[in-house]
Scaffold this active site. Structure first.
Site, PDB file in Angstrom:
ATOM      1  N   LYS A   1       0.827  -1.219   0.000  1.00  0.00           N
ATOM      2  CA  LYS A   1       0.000   0.000   0.000  1.00  0.00           C
ATOM      3  C   LYS A   1       0.857   1.262   0.000  1.00  0.00           C
ATOM      4  CE  LYS A   1      -2.162  -1.092   3.825  1.00  0.00           C
ATOM      5  NZ  LYS A   1      -1.839  -2.512   4.028  1.00  0.00           N
ATOM      6  N   THR A   2       1.813   1.310   0.907  1.00  0.00           N
ATOM      7  CA  THR A   2       2.611   2.530   1.046  1.00  0.00           C
ATOM      8  C   THR A   2       3.410   2.810  -0.217  1.00  0.00           C
ATOM      9  OG1 THR A   2       2.764   2.270   3.449  1.00  0.00           O
ATOM     10  CG2 THR A   2       4.426   3.652   2.393  1.00  0.00           C
TER      11      THR A   2
ATOM     12  N   GLU B   1      -3.475   6.292   1.274  1.00  0.00           N
ATOM     13  CA  GLU B   1      -3.300   4.904   1.651  1.00  0.00           C
ATOM     14  C   GLU B   1      -4.503   4.505   2.499  1.00  0.00           C
ATOM     15  OE1 GLU B   1      -0.165   2.167   4.207  1.00  0.00           O
ATOM     16  OE2 GLU B   1       0.556   3.976   3.193  1.00  0.00           O
TER      17      GLU B   1
END
Length: 471
Positions: A126-127, A170
């Protein structure tokens, strides 16, 4: 602690003076930065000082060390981290005063209000994917607002207010936060069982992603990396509802990557979109998983209407995100990296990348399991993934929000590493780990510290010991 999400999300400019309990965390600090940029009065507290707190002070926040009831006397809204307990004096005082109390998810939704949101979710990646998308959109002139779980190398921060209408965020599934947002578009990198302390079963975890996809604007779209079976299943489910779905991957996909090549710290690949070859992209980060993250970011940018050349320029300039295969330094001909990997699939991906960077050198890993609940479920798989290294040092479990369990320690992971016993060590004494790593490292090796906890503090200590050894 779980704080209820209000039925109606108030836009940030209607929250008055906002206080953050646990302002130094990645999630709350990002929201605080955006509110400060919008001229909202922000205060906060945290247990210990940090560079993040100093940056927030410099941006105009009033930040206190320690938690006291007096810190919320002159505020209107209190935002509470999930790490805060229900006996926290600031939370108790906020409830007594009848202040608006919001969880992180609702506070982020409040700053999203009025923007076209692109939410990036998934068990892993995600990051990095949010970061790649942000930088690509910036290169294309979009100037998005962004909120990320890690600091961008380009800006040194995890959030900023942009002048454009896009908001890139995010979207965290660990506590169900991603089910609060209503994005125009969404990206799902993968869906593998995790955070079962929150969700209970794999089925419930997968169902949460189905619900997340159902929250995407019917006029928007969903991007899924379909090389992952969980994301491929989600793509099929979402497409059956009539939502526009963009499938990304190496195999059967709408946007396909091919001819992957890895050399040192770079990764390159060719992009074919809907049957048309667009060109080749070279990233400054190593690893197949990062190629797929970049492809998902690229697919998103293209569907938002931006050009391949502009998006490629941003991706190729991307300098990384803190704690994602981040080079900490070199000493005694040993390179030391740090990465956030804490799930078996993440460990495997980062060790594959480390192997490519190490070349003819060996890979020495120091791994800290994260959470008792995760280690209980996946400890053996963690150990098996660590077998891709040449030397392994396993720390004890980082407890975070849980209580210790004598039956679930780092030994569970170490015992499962498929390497000769002399190449694996369980070192429960945190302060003894740097010396153990340095004892095992040779000139030409690559050392990587892995985990979501305090293991990130070891890199500088390892480098200092290596330098002393070399001297």
């Amino acid at each position: 602690m779980r704080v209820a999400v209000p039925d109606l999300i108030t836009p940030a400019d209607g929250l008055g003076r906002v206080h953050f309990v646990g302002i130094g965390g990645a999630g709350l600090s990002a929201i605080a930065r955006i509110m400060l940029a919008r001229g909202i009065t922000v205060s906060g507290s945290d247990a210990v000082d940090s560079p993040t707190l100093e940056a927030l002070r410099n941006a105009g926040a009033r930040v206190s060390l320690g938690h006291e009831a007096a810190n919320v006397e002159s505020v209107d809204t209190v935002v509470v981290s999930t790490a805060v307990h229900d006996d926290n004096p600031e939370y108790v005082e906020a409830v007594r005063r009848g202040l608006v109390v919001l969880p992180r998810s609702a506070a982020l939704a409040s700053v999203m209000a009025g923007r076209r949101v692109v939410a990036v979710a998934g068990t892993h990646g995600k990051t990095t994917t949010t970061s790649l998308l942000t930088v690509a959109l910036q290169a294309a002139g979009a100037d998005p607002t962004y909120a990320i779980g890690g600091d961008l190398a380009e800006t040194g921060t995890n959030a900023d207010e942009g002048a454009g209408d896009l908001f890139v965020a995010e979207a965290d599934e660990s506590d169900g936060a991603f089910l609060v947002y209503e994005p125009y578009a969404a990206v799902v990198t993968n869906v593998e069982a995790d955070h079962l302390d929150q969700w209970g079963t794999e089925e419930a975890y997968r169902a949460a992603f189905d619900e997340f996809a159902g929250r995407v604007d019917p006029d928007g779209f969903l991007v899924c990396i379909v090389d992952d079976p969980g994301a491929r299943r989600l793509a099929d489910v979402a497409r059956a509802t009539g939502l526009r779905v963009v499938r990304v991957g190496e195999g059967d996909a709408d946007l396909r990557v091919s001819d992957l090549a890895f050399e040192g710290t770079t990764s390159s690949f060719t992009v074919v979109d809907d049957g048309t070859e667009l060109g080749r992209v070279t990233l400054r980060i190593p690893g197949r998983h990062y190629v797929l993250d970049a492809a998902a970011a690229l697919a998103t940018g293209l569907r938002l209407g931006f050009s391949f050349d502009d998006l490629r320029r941003g991706l190729e300039g991307f300098g990384g995100t803190r704690r994602r295969m981040e080079l900490k330094g070199e000493a005694a001909q040993v390179c030391v990296y740090d990465s956030y990997a804490h799930h078996p699939a993440e460990i495997a991906g980062d060790l594959a990348a480390a192997r490519a960077v190490a070349g003819t050198g060996r890979v020495v890993v120091a791994y800290q399991p994260h959470l008792v609940s995760r280690t209980r479920l996946f400890g053996v798989a963690m150990g098996e993934a660590l077998g891709a290294a040449d030397e392994v040092v396993v720390l004890d479990v980082y407890l975070a929000r849980e209580e210790a369990d004598p039956a679930v320690t780092g030994a569970l992971v170490a015992d499962a590493v498929p390497l000769p016993a002399e190449r694996v060590a369980f070192v429960p004494d945190f302060d003894a780990v740097p010396a153990e790593v340095v004892r095992r490292a040779r000139p030409g090796d690559l050392v990587v510290t892995l985990g979501a906890g305090t293991v990130t503090q070891l890199g500088p200590r390892i480098l200092a010991l290596l330098a002393d050894r070399d001297g």
